[in-house]
Design a protein around this motif. Structure first.
Motif, mmCIF file in Angstrom:
data_model
loop_
_atom_site.group_PDB
_atom_site.id
_atom_site.type_symbol
_atom_site.label_atom_id
_atom_site.label_comp_id
_atom_site.label_asym_id
_atom_site.label_seq_id
_atom_site.Cartn_x
_atom_site.Cartn_y
_atom_site.Cartn_z
ATOM 1 N N LYS A 1 0.821 -1.215 0.000
ATOM 2 C CA LYS A 1 0.000 0.000 0.000
ATOM 3 C C LYS A 1 0.851 1.259 0.000
ATOM 4 C CE LYS A 1 -4.184 -1.734 2.235
ATOM 5 N NZ LYS A 1 -5.087 -1.611 3.395
ATOM 6 N N TYR B 1 -2.715 -6.320 -6.048
ATOM 7 C CA TYR B 1 -2.396 -5.405 -7.148
ATOM 8 C C TYR B 1 -3.440 -5.472 -8.256
ATOM 9 C CZ TYR B 1 2.134 -4.267 -5.138
ATOM 10 O OH TYR B 1 3.132 -3.796 -4.315
ATOM 11 N N ASN C 1 -6.422 -3.444 -7.270
ATOM 12 C CA ASN C 1 -6.138 -2.004 -7.333
ATOM 13 C C ASN C 1 -5.795 -1.539 -8.741
ATOM 14 O OD1 ASN C 1 -6.052 -0.704 -4.429
ATOM 15 N ND2 ASN C 1 -5.223 -2.766 -4.225
#
Length: 770
Positions: A208, A241, A244
């Motif tokens: 993050k 990942y 996101n």
């Protein structure tokens, strides 16, 4: 001054009622009982504590706050799908610290270890994970953990549970280094109390904050403790990942696992291929797809997951619906040859519709739906949700409503439809013409479900109610929803409502009611926004309303929202144009009592303008005396304003001559505006000959050529009886300039009482600001 006759002016503890007004201000209908603000359990009491501490007032009783703290935590744990806002976590933190600070030996803190550990568990729930990250969550987790650890009779179970929760919060809230240190300490003390998932959470915490080196270092520490970074751990990182939408890092960490000898799980492979499909990384993903095609499919579930990817891949390659139909037949035949009887299901069609929706291609989405029907596959709830999605995106609101109507009879896991219904409501609010009854049907459905609207939906509905004059509905809507929103969401709704107040097609009375609703709902509305409302009411010719808005600012409790010197200047300038003596008296009295504002020349200028505009030039000149005796002294604007006041004040020529002599004595450059203002001062006292002499000698004494401003000011300032003589003089002496003056727009003079006079005023652009 005529004050506003509206129920919204009354000071009430909740939002004001705003009934439709008839003649003489009487309501046509009985007053409707408004809905009180809807707070989550315990939230109101914690808000009261925050306000009491800010104002140094008496807070609620400890027993009430303990109950509020625990009931809020329990409610949020029972409703995990509802987000816990940062401001709410901040209130929990304030309440907990207050309970700590006020505990005594007999009663203690008032919260059991179990209740505190329970509150820590809330901080790791889905609601908090959705919240915007701030320091409140970390601070509350630390405070709770420290308090738990101080208990003498603390069991090992509670200690480990508390530490595990703190580590998870720190990792999730951008404190992974601290979380890792605590986890290593815990592993050293009791390896059995730790697990692989905790290490993975820390790896994701470093992801993050984009610290790749620390991710690798954490993996090395894990392996040093004989905790392998296996295919399952690899899957978690890749999925992070992928979720996101970070394509490069998804590819990088997929390769990391392969290079280090890990065999990707089927789920990892599917997620990576999904990223390739949706982000046009087909070339990179081709070998991965080939490995999936060549692999063994041991069951129907794996086969269908494989079919979805292959069909989506073909769609991404641009294959037609007919080609996908043939490809599906080939894949079915292949499974038959492998000894499995696998048939396509609606989930397969949904995956194609989802891809078409992502590509913003509603036409192809409908063709995929038709393909499913040819295979005998009827839409399920997921299909209808997708249909709702792409029809809203394409502007087909009637089609979206039809999909919604069909969806209403279906069983849904969770509230998967809420985000789409919110979008549909917003779209319908903006639809022209507005289909109000259909819109309200949707809203009523959500109300019956006790579903929460998102900020965009509340804002859109609020504007509809406001435009239709449904002020009670507007109040109920805001009371139901806004107190649950985060500060930024409240600001968004407040901004949209305020912007609607600047719509000149909307009646001023309705804008006034809207403003009162807004100010009482959004007490955090900033000074800039409130000042814009002052300007708006002045421009609408309602100086009484503008003065009330200023008064509301003046009496706010918040130290961050107080009128500044600039605010006073703006209000006095508005009062000057409105010639509103009653408002002037009110605001000037507020200024006298305001210890936070130190008058300066600009403020005195504004006061001069206000008193001149209200027909009291003598009082205006008293402020001129304050200016000339101040350390700052006058500006050019001060001189112009004072000279104008001299033109209207009894025996004002004496002070005008004094000002003029000072300018000469101190060798201050006389501008065209100052020269014209002096002419206007003398003309206002009917000193015709002195004015003509000043104009004739302007070139020699001040280096100025008689112009439109000079002659226009001379004409406008003269008494009515002398204007005709001035016209003849100007036409003879300065015919070209006077001809330009006569081309300007003009109006009749107006007395201080608002009556039109016989004299004419040319618009020579003599407006002046403080």
């Amino acid at each position: 001054m005529s004050f506003v006759k509206s129920s919204t002016l009354q000071s009430t503890p909740s939002l004001p009622a705003a009934p439709a007004r008839a003649l003489f201000g009487f309501s046509r209908q009985p007053t409707r009982k408004q809905k009180p603000p809807d707070f989550d359990p315990g939230l109101k009491e914690m808000l009261q504590l925050g306000q009491a501490l800010a104002k140094h007032e008496r807070p609620p009783e400890r027993s009430i706050l303990i109950s509020a703290f625990t009931s809020f935590v329990l409610d949020k744990q029972e409703n995990e799908r509802v987000a816990v806002e940062d401001s709410q976590i901040g209130l929990l933190l304030t309440t907990f610290r207050y309970l700590q600070d006020t505990q005594n030996e007999q009663g203690g803190l008032g919260l059991s270890v179990g209740e505190m550990v329970n509150a820590m568990s809330l901080l790791t729930g889905t609601g908090v994970r959705r919240a915007v990250e701030t320091t409140n969550t970390v601070a509350l987790a630390r405070s709770l953990y420290d308090e738990v650890n101080r208990k003498e009779d603390l069991t090992a179970e509670y200690r480990h549970q508390g530490l595990k929760t703190l580590i998870e919060v720190l990792a999730a809230k951008k404190k992974p280094t601290e979380a890792r240190a605590l986890l290593e300490e815990q592993w050293t003390e009791d390896p059995a109390s730790t697990d692989r998932k905790q290490w993975i959470n820390i790896i994701l915490g470093f992801a993050k904050v984009d610290e790749q080196d620390q991710m690798i270092k954490t993996i090395e520490i894990m392996e040093g403790h004989d905790i392998s970074f296996d295919s399952q751990a690899h899957q978690y990182v890749v999925e992070f990942y992928a979720s996101n939408k970070n394509v490069e890092m998804t590819k990088k960490w997929y390769d990391y696992g392969v290079v280090n000898g890990l065999k990707p799980t089927q789920r990892t492979l599917r997620r990576v291929l999904g990223v390739c499909i949706y982000n046009n990384e087909l070339e990179w993903g081709e070998p991965l797809l080939r490995s999936l095609v060549d692999g063994e499919l041991s069951n129907a579930k794996d086969s269908k997951a494989y079919w979805k990817l292959v069909l989506q891949w073909a769609a991404a390659k641009g294959k037609s619906v007919e080609e996908l139909d043939r490809l599906l037949n080939v894949m079915i035949q292949k499974t038959v040859e492998q000894g499995m009887d696998v048939r396509p299901d609606i989930g397969l069609i949904n995956s194609l519709i989802a891809f078409a929706t992502f590509k913003n291609d509603p036409y192809t989405a409908e063709r995929y739906l038709a393909l499913g029907r040819r295979w005998g596959l009827e839409p399920d709830s997921k299909t209808l949700l997708l249909q709702l999605d792409y029809r809203i995106s394409s502007g087909d609101l009637d089609g979206a409503k039809a999909a919604y109507d069909e969806l209403k009879g279906r069983e849904l896991e969770t509230d998967a439809d809420l985000k789409f219904i919110n979008r549909l409501i917003v779209a319908m609010c903006n639809q022209k013409p507005l289909k109000y009854n259909v819109l309200m049907e949707l809203v009523d459905d959500l109300t019956e479900r006790k579903a929460r609207l998102n900020p965009e939906t509340v804002s859109a509905l609020a504007l509809v109610h406001l435009q239709r004059g449904e002020l009670h509905d507007l109040i109920d809507l805001l009371n139901t929803h806004v107190y649950r929103f985060e500060a930024n969401a409240r600001l968004f709704i407040c901004h949209d409502l305020i912007q609607s107040c600047f719509d000149r097609s909307m009646l001023t009375a309705r804008i006034w009611d809207a403003y009162n609703i807004i100010r009482q709902t959004f007490r955090e509305m900033d000074l800039e926004t409130r000042t814009k409302m002052i300007v708006e009411f002045f421009e609408r010719g309602r100086s009484d309303m503008a003065t009330h808005v200023f008064g509301h600012i003046r009496h706010l409790d918040s130290p961050d929202i107080k009128p500044t010197l600039e605010t006073y200047v703006l209000v006095f300038e508005g009062i000057a144009k409105a010639a509103d003596a009653e408002s002037l008296a009110l605001v000037h009295n507020m200024l006298k009592l305001d210890a936070t504002v130190e008058p300066n020349t600009k403020l005195y200028n504004a006061l001069m303008l206000a008193y001149m505009g209200c027909g009291d030039p003598r009082q205006a000149l008293i402020f001129w005396d304050d200016i000339i005796h101040s350390r700052e002294g006058p500006t050019y604007n001060s001189i112009q304003i004072a000279l104008r006041a001299c033109g209207d004040a009894p025996f004002g020529e004496r002070q005008a001559r004094d000002i003029w002599s000072r300018l000469k004595r101190f060798d201050i450059r006389v501008t065209g505006e100052i020269h014209a203002a002096y002419i206007g001062a003398l003309a206002g006292q009917a000193l015709f000959d002195e004015c003509t002499e000043l104009i004739n000698n302007a070139k020699r004494e001040a280096g100025l050529t008689p112009d439109v401003l000079m002659l226009g000011t001379f004409h406008n300032s003269l008494p009515d009886a002398k204007q005709e003589a001035m016209k003849h003089w100007a036409a003879e002496e300065y015919p070209a300039v006077w001809a330009e003056v006569q081309k300007l727009s003009k109006r009749n003079k107006m007395s201080s009482s608002g009556n039109f006079l016989n004299g004419i005023v040319y618009n020579v652009g003599t407006d002046i600001r403080a």
